[in-house]
Write an enzyme that holds these catalytic residues in place. Structure first.
Site, mmCIF file in Angstrom:
data_model
loop_
_atom_site.group_PDB
_atom_site.id
_atom_site.type_symbol
_atom_site.label_atom_id
_atom_site.label_comp_id
_atom_site.label_asym_id
_atom_site.label_seq_id
_atom_site.Cartn_x
_atom_site.Cartn_y
_atom_site.Cartn_z
ATOM 1 N N HIS A 189 0.996 -1.147 0.260
ATOM 2 C CA HIS A 189 0.152 -0.166 -0.361
ATOM 3 C C HIS A 189 0.978 1.516 -0.235
ATOM 4 O O HIS A 189 -0.013 2.531 -0.523
ATOM 5 C CB HIS A 189 -0.931 -0.291 1.223
ATOM 6 C CG HIS A 189 -2.009 -1.002 1.075
ATOM 7 N ND1 HIS A 189 -1.768 -2.315 1.542
ATOM 8 C CD2 HIS A 189 -3.719 -1.131 0.745
ATOM 9 C CE1 HIS A 189 -3.159 -3.326 1.418
ATOM 10 N NE2 HIS A 189 -4.033 -2.325 1.153
ATOM 11 N N ASP A 260 -5.130 -5.808 -7.263
ATOM 12 C CA ASP A 260 -5.551 -4.639 -5.884
ATOM 13 C C ASP A 260 -6.106 -3.232 -6.861
ATOM 14 O O ASP A 260 -5.464 -2.984 -7.888
ATOM 15 C CB ASP A 260 -4.378 -5.254 -5.368
ATOM 16 C CG ASP A 260 -4.810 -5.312 -3.876
ATOM 17 O OD1 ASP A 260 -6.023 -4.548 -3.750
ATOM 18 O OD2 ASP A 260 -3.775 -5.690 -3.125
#
Length: 372
Positions: A189, A260
């Protein structure tokens, strides 16, 4: 507001929305031909009735309806926790149970999957991005107690039980993060993780759950934004080697491949949002996620013109909510008198909390990165 659903096939983009109600810009964006789904976050939930209204409006925009998904795993990654939702255990809790009592762990995993899916479906959410199939090497900041166990066979067995419970409630499942995020400390992330192992090591360990019979039960797979330089220089989510050669051909997976979030740091090696979308799609992703940046989502919809892939569109169509929901409770009130759900919920509420130590990450940072 237009009350007649727009007849339009689902496209390859999944977007998010900003709040607990749609605004006019979002309604227009969700009717774009490129859009095929919506992913919800905690900010989209203020209560049971509100969530039902939001999902009903989203479903009512299009025919066939957009697929509504959420990261709702249990533990730290559970978007909705109150007013109609049961707090679910971290998956590591189930792995700890396995170490003491295999049958109890399997029963608990099945009950957890049933409750997870039943509550989401009753509120109009079609799909959860779960189970996590990453192995618990004890080092990953992104994974931590989201993983069931270190042993890939235990992970596969418990994930299969969780998926069976989800299927009983009427929901398909999506395994993540292929081929495996658990070995690297860095969090994709916020960083670009590198896993320097040879392919054979990843195949033998991290990919084992996907090669297990569980793999035939997965409706979808989400790849990791992790680079495995000894196998391919691109992150797995942008790699034809990982998605087509390994996942499709060698393993034989025929479900949906979801990227993702393309706004995660680990995705930025592929360029701007258009470059990321093109790279993911060309590598083999059927549906790409663009979260927490409506400006970039709008930019992508304006500039991207992918060539439709009939096989990809068919895989997305197979996730249709009407197919997933068959004579199950379709509202929160019906759940309260549904025997299988009530029995599963009682079991889930009796489960112990995860008390193990190790790498952790606050749920608020998972998927909620807003900076460019």
């Amino acid at each position: 507001m237009n009350t007649v659903p727009l007849k339009l096939p689902r496209g390859p983009v999944m977007l998010d929305v900003a709040a607990t109600e749609l605004d006019d810009d979002e309604r227009e964006r969700l009717c774009d031909p490129l859009v095929g789904g919506v992913i919800l976050f905690a900010r989209n939930f203020s209560g049971s009735e509100q969530l039902v209204a939001l999902t009903a409006e989203i479903h009512g925009l299009r025919d066939p309806a957009l697929v509504i998904a959420v990261d709702h795993e249990g533990g730290r990654v559970q978007r909705f926790r109150t007013d109609g939702f049961t707090r679910l255990p971290a998956m590591r809790t189930l792995g700890q149970m396995w170490d003491h009592d295999h049958l109890a762990a399997l029963d608990a995993a099945r009950a957890t999957g049933h409750v997870l899916a039943a509550e989401l479906l009753a509120h109009g959410v079609d799909l959860s991005f779960t189970p996590v199939l990453d192995l618990d090497y004890g080092v990953s900041r992104a994974i931590g107690n989201r993983a069931f166990h270190r042993d890939p066979q235990v992970v596969a067995t418990l994930a299969q039980a969780l998926s069976a419970g989800m299927a009983e409630a009427g929901m398909a499942c999506v395994g993540k993060h292929f081929p495996g995020h658990g070995f690297v400390e860095a969090d994709s992330h916020h960083d670009i993780p590198l896993d320097d192992r040879e392919f054979e090591a990843v195949w033998a360990e991290d990919i084992a759950p996907y090669r297990h019979r569980l793999g035939r039960q997965l409706a979808g797979v989400m790849p990791a934004h992790v680079i495995y330089p000894r196998a391919d220089p691109a992150p797995a989510g942008f790699s034809g080697f990982w998605l087509q050669d390994v996942l499709r051909k060698r393993i034989g997976f025929d479900g949906v491949v979801f990227s993702d979030d393309l706004n995660m740091e680990g995705a930025k090696v592929a360029g701007d949002i258009l470059g990321r979308a093109k790279a993911a799609y060309e590598a083999g992703c059927d549906m790409i996620l663009v979260c927490n940046r409506p400006d970039l989502a709008a930019d992508l919809l304006d500039r991207w013109a992918p060539v439709p892939n009939p096989e990809s569109l068919a895989r997305i169509a197979a996730l249709a909510p009407a197919r997933l929901r068959t004579s199950r409770p379709t509202d929160p009130f019906a759940l309260e008198v549904h025997g299988p759900y009530l029995a599963a919920r009682t079991q889930v509420l009796s489960l112990p909390a995860d008390v193990a130590t190790g790498a952790s990450m606050a749920a608020s940072t998972i998927g909620d990165k807003t900076k460019s």
